[in-house]
Design an enzyme around this catalytic site. Structure first.
Site, PDB file in Angstrom:
ATOM      1  N   GLU A  33     -22.292  -8.763  36.466  1.00  0.00           N
ATOM      2  CA  GLU A  33     -23.668  -8.314  36.801  1.00  0.00           C
ATOM      3  C   GLU A  33     -24.593  -8.421  35.596  1.00  0.00           C
ATOM      4  O   GLU A  33     -25.527  -7.622  35.450  1.00  0.00           O
ATOM      5  CB  GLU A  33     -23.670  -6.878  37.330  1.00  0.00           C
TER       6      GLU A  33
HETATM    7  C1  LIG Z   1     -13.710 -10.026  37.223  1.00  0.00           C
HETATM    8  C2  LIG Z   1     -15.002 -10.698  37.457  1.00  0.00           C
HETATM    9  C3  LIG Z   1     -15.697 -10.478  38.637  1.00  0.00           C
HETATM   10  C4  LIG Z   1     -16.897 -11.144  38.875  1.00  0.00           C
HETATM   11  N1  LIG Z   1     -17.528 -10.998  40.091  1.00  0.00           N
HETATM   12  C5  LIG Z   1     -18.563 -11.824  40.395  1.00  0.00           C
HETATM   13  C6  LIG Z   1     -19.085 -11.877  41.724  1.00  0.00           C
HETATM   14  O1  LIG Z   1     -18.661 -11.141  42.608  1.00  0.00           O
HETATM   15  N2  LIG Z   1     -20.068 -12.775  41.989  1.00  0.00           N
HETATM   16  C7  LIG Z   1     -20.563 -13.615  41.043  1.00  0.00           C
HETATM   17  O2  LIG Z   1     -21.428 -14.408  41.357  1.00  0.00           O
HETATM   18  N3  LIG Z   1     -20.096 -13.576  39.761  1.00  0.00           N
HETATM   19  C8  LIG Z   1     -19.100 -12.713  39.430  1.00  0.00           C
HETATM   20  N4  LIG Z   1     -18.597 -12.695  38.157  1.00  0.00           N
HETATM   21  C9  LIG Z   1     -19.204 -13.553  37.146  1.00  0.00           C
HETATM   22  C10 LIG Z   1     -19.974 -12.759  36.101  1.00  0.00           C
HETATM   23  O3  LIG Z   1     -21.148 -12.233  36.645  1.00  0.00           O
HETATM   24  C11 LIG Z   1     -20.203 -13.700  34.904  1.00  0.00           C
HETATM   25  O4  LIG Z   1     -18.951 -13.855  34.261  1.00  0.00           O
HETATM   26  C12 LIG Z   1     -21.242 -13.162  33.952  1.00  0.00           C
HETATM   27  O5  LIG Z   1     -22.520 -13.225  34.535  1.00  0.00           O
HETATM   28  C13 LIG Z   1     -21.282 -13.927  32.628  1.00  0.00           C
HETATM   29  O6  LIG Z   1     -21.341 -15.312  32.838  1.00  0.00           O
HETATM   30  P1  LIG Z   1     -20.288 -16.264  32.085  1.00  0.00           P
HETATM   31  O7  LIG Z   1     -18.928 -15.712  32.333  1.00  0.00           O
HETATM   32  O8  LIG Z   1     -20.549 -17.646  32.498  1.00  0.00           O
HETATM   33  O9  LIG Z   1     -20.590 -16.077  30.562  1.00  0.00           O
HETATM   34  P2  LIG Z   1     -21.709 -16.879  29.738  1.00  0.00           P
HETATM   35  O10 LIG Z   1     -22.986 -16.871  30.485  1.00  0.00           O
HETATM   36  O11 LIG Z   1     -21.148 -18.166  29.297  1.00  0.00           O
HETATM   37  O12 LIG Z   1     -21.870 -15.904  28.484  1.00  0.00           O
HETATM   38  C14 LIG Z   1     -21.009 -15.938  27.342  1.00  0.00           C
HETATM   39  C15 LIG Z   1     -21.625 -15.074  26.243  1.00  0.00           C
HETATM   40  O13 LIG Z   1     -22.881 -15.633  25.861  1.00  0.00           O
HETATM   41  C16 LIG Z   1     -23.918 -14.671  26.011  1.00  0.00           C
HETATM   42  N5  LIG Z   1     -25.112 -15.352  26.513  1.00  0.00           N
HETATM   43  C17 LIG Z   1     -25.208 -16.239  27.509  1.00  0.00           C
HETATM   44  N6  LIG Z   1     -26.473 -16.635  27.665  1.00  0.00           N
HETATM   45  C18 LIG Z   1     -27.201 -15.964  26.775  1.00  0.00           C
HETATM   46  C19 LIG Z   1     -28.585 -15.936  26.443  1.00  0.00           C
HETATM   47  N7  LIG Z   1     -29.499 -16.662  27.098  1.00  0.00           N
HETATM   48  N8  LIG Z   1     -28.981 -15.129  25.435  1.00  0.00           N
HETATM   49  C20 LIG Z   1     -28.084 -14.354  24.770  1.00  0.00           C
HETATM   50  N9  LIG Z   1     -26.775 -14.342  25.040  1.00  0.00           N
HETATM   51  C21 LIG Z   1     -26.336 -15.143  26.022  1.00  0.00           C
HETATM   52  C22 LIG Z   1     -23.406 -13.642  26.998  1.00  0.00           C
HETATM   53  O14 LIG Z   1     -24.008 -12.366  26.779  1.00  0.00           O
HETATM   54  C23 LIG Z   1     -21.909 -13.641  26.669  1.00  0.00           C
HETATM   55  O15 LIG Z   1     -21.646 -12.764  25.610  1.00  0.00           O
HETATM   56  C24 LIG Z   1     -17.425 -12.004  37.889  1.00  0.00           C
HETATM   57  C25 LIG Z   1     -16.740 -12.194  36.686  1.00  0.00           C
HETATM   58  C26 LIG Z   1     -15.538 -11.581  36.473  1.00  0.00           C
HETATM   59  C27 LIG Z   1     -14.805 -11.864  35.206  1.00  0.00           C
END
Ligand SMILES: Cc1cc2nc3c(=O)[nH]c(=O)nc-3n(C[C@H](O)[C@H](O)[C@H](O)COP(=O)(O)OP(=O)(O)OC[C@H]3O[C@@H](n4cnc5c(N)ncnc54)[C@H](O)[C@@H]3O)c2cc1C
Length: 588
Positions: free
Chosen positions: A431
């Site tokens: 989220e």
């Molecule tokens: C157990 C689990 C359940 C989930 N459930 C759902 C679900 O039901 N539906 C759904 O759609 N998704 C779901 N997710 C996905 C979740 O919302 C994402 O993992 C989350 O939004 C982060 O995206 P990412 O993993 O691609 O990380 P990334 O976006 O790659 O982020 C990696 C790091 O970079 C930082 N970062 C990225 N962009 C920026 C920026 N512009 N400025 C500063 N820092 C930045 C982040 O803060 C983080 O520390 C789930 C994930 C998990 C692990």
């Protein structure tokens, strides 16, 4: 292993003394939220949480959900527990009676949700996502969609999911690639989504996926995203689940925590989907789901902190080790040692502060919903990233302290303390990560509106000073709250003045600012709690009220006191943070 007992006294205190349940119950349509009824609801919910969900928490973690040939089996007992959840009407609590809901305030539903989450966070995720789907359909769905789906999903016979994330599109949803091609009255959805919570499971007869996708002629970026409803089974004319749609679960993830909650890879292969609202407005609709879900994830921080605290407290009273520093003599339980007390007080005080803030925000949601007064909505918008970011970061800290109180046994799975820390760890990621919440707070919620809502809130907190001055015994609360609110005020001035010209410098301090907002907002509520407890002392439950006062003082002196240092970090800007080149990171 100690069982979960809902903190009903504190919940009632916060509902009545801080969140203004009596005022909420006067809003049109909320007359059923009278104290007696709410008391009975909380008692029943606490029984369900303790007797049905809590016993499945550890076994569910050990067993995990299991994927086989596209189907997912949840751990033993989950299916039956979900049936009881639906029969108890727990999912329908805050929704409109028109759709089978009970029409109760969000404030009451929040206390219930906290209990469900404390007792079994993995289980609670299914209702959490379902509620988000309900909100999106209620507010943005066409009449036809609402008639076809809302009844089932509000009652809980069908559940909901939120399909945003794709391998290349996590925090940055502008990169979503899933396609939606028009086919008569519906669309054909194709693409892959990852990390979809309860994307597949065996607890309900149908699953409604809310999916972000792009139509062929959509503009680039977030302006070209639309929202679609993709049912697992297409409903027959009589409303029962019919033909299987082409939306399949390809696998589920192996994770650090929340093992019982299936996290699905979903493949949509020309699956039938129905447009929710208008084309290309999907992201704004999704924000409706995300805001509700962000609040709920913040509440997960509160819930897991409460559970970790209860477990640590039980262990600290039981574990014999060392002698009393003053009295010597026999070996005593570790709760006698000052450092263990310090840890327990940090756990307790932060949990209570987070609960108070979350419930106050929930009450504001009720006022905003029923009165349409924009000032409530502005306060909610300001506080959602704080509740989400601060409560989850603190939830992890509290769960980690819970492990520490257990010593070596905390690191061993059998005590259950480790599970709380593992489960809590996801809350600062999904989220929207803490970094994303903090930028939302600084950018959209403070800088974009020139600090107006933040300053209105600061003025509100400052008003407490005169009240606190009437209680000489609360001098440390008064002093630290004044220091905290001044720190926020300095940061708001700095953000408003600099966000336009030095965005990297300002955003380098985004997370410290979010933490500052959290501890000051929590301190604000604990100050109110101390005064309310003092007023009730002569005729109230002395043990509870005295503990509340001491806890509020502890929070002011040990947590809120950190505010000026956080301010200094924010005002430093990017120096240090952005100083090394990428090569220099590798220089060692
Ligand atoms: C157990 C689990 C359940 C989930 N459930 C759902 C679900 O039901 N539906 C759904 O759609 N998704 C779901 N997710 C996905 C979740 O919302 C994402 O993992 C989350 O939004 C982060 O995206 P990412 O993993 O691609 O990380 P990334 O976006 O790659 O982020 C990696 C790091 O970079 C930082 N970062 C990225 N962009 C920026 C920026 N512009 N400025 C500063 N820092 C930045 C982040 O803060 C983080 O520390 C789930 C994930 C998990 C692990």
């Amino acid at each position: 292993m100690s069982g979960y007992v809902a903190p009903l006294k504190d919940m009632r205190f916060v509902l009545n003394e801080l969140a203004g349940l009596a005022e909420v119950a006067k809003l049109p349509g909320y007359q059923d939220a009278a104290p007696d009824t709410v008391g009975a609801i909380l008692e029943e919910a606490s029984k369900f949480a303790s007797e049905v969900l809590d016993p499945l928490n550890y076994s569910g973690d050990q067993e995990g959900s299991i994927w086989k040939d596209g189907a997912v089996a949840t751990p033993k007992g989950f299916k039956q527990a979900y049936k009881q959840y639906v029969e108890g009407g727990w999912g329908a609590l805050p929704f409109e009676p028109e759709w089978g809901g009970q029409g109760l305030p969000k404030l009451v539903a929040t206390a219930v949700e906290e209990m469900l989450t404390s007792s079994n966070m993995s289980f609670s995720l299914c209702p959490l996502l379902t509620q988000g789907a309900i909100h999106a359909l209620e507010l943005c769905g066409s009449d036809a969609l609402r008639q076809a789906y809302l009844g089932k999903i509000v009652q809980g016979t069908w559940t909901g999911t939120m399909n945003l994330t794709e391998p290349q599109a996590g925090s940055d949803l502008a990169l979503v690639r899933t396609k939606a091609e028009r086919a008569g009255d519906h669309y054909l959805i194709s693409g892959q989504k990852i990390f979809i919570t309860y994307g597949e499971h065996d607890m309900a007869e149908n699953i409604l996926h809310l999916v972000l996708a792009r139509t062929p002629d959509a503009p680039e970026g977030v302006k070209g995203i639309s929202l679609f409803l993709v049912p697992k089974f297409l409903p027959k004319p009589d409303g029962s689940p019919g033909e299987r749609n082409r939306a399949k679960c390809a696998s589920i993830e192996h994770k650090l925590g929340i093992h019982a909650s299936p996290t699905a890879v979903m493949v949509f292969d020309k699956a039938a989907g129905y447009l929710v609202g208008e084309e290309n407005k999907g992201l704004s609709y999704m924000f409706i789901m995300m805001n509700a879900a962000r609040f709920s994830v913040g509440l997960e921080g509160v819930a897991i902190a409460e559970r970790a605290f209860q477990r640590a407290l039980a262990y600290a009273r039981d574990r014999l080790q060392g002698k009393d520093l003053v009295e010597g003599g026999k070996t005593v339980s570790i709760i006698h040692h000052p450092d263990v007390r310090r840890m327990l007080m940090l756990m307790k005080s932060q949990t209570e502060a987070m609960r108070a803030l979350a419930y106050v925000v929930a009450a504001a949601m009720d006022f905003a919903h029923k009165t349409g007064d924009k000032k409530h909505q502005a306060f909610i918008d300001l506080m959602i990233p704080v509740v989400k970011g601060w409560s989850t970061e603190t939830g992890i800290e509290v769960a980690s302290l819970g492990v520490q109180v257990h010593g070596g046994m905390g690191f061993i799975e059998e005590t259950g303390a480790a599970q709380h820390l593992r489960d809590a760890r996801i809350t600062t990621i999904y989220e929207g990560t803490t970094g994303i919440q903090a930028m939302d707070l600084m950018g959209r919620k403070v800088a974009r509106e020139g600090g107006a809502t933040a300053r209105a809130w600061i003025a509100e907190v400052k008003k407490l000073d005169a009240e606190l001055a009437r209680f000489p015994q609360f001098e440390s609360i008064r002093k630290n709250l004044a220091g905290g609110v001044q720190a926020v005020s300095d940061c708001v001035d700095y953000i408003v003045a600099n966000a336009g010209k030095d965005v990297k410098g300002v955003f380098a301090g985004a997370v410290p600012f979010l933490k500052l907002m959290g501890i000051v907002a929590g301190g604000w509520q604990m100050a109110r709690a101390a005064m309310a407890a003092q007023a009730k002392l002569p005729q109230g439950d002395r043990k509870f009220l005295e503990a509340k006062i001491v806890t509020a003082q502890f929070f002011a002196e040990q947590v809120l006191v950190q505010a000026p240092a956080l301010r200094d970090t924010v005002l430093k800007g990017a120096s240090g943070v952005m100083a090394l080149s990428e090569d220099q990171f590798l220089a060692a």
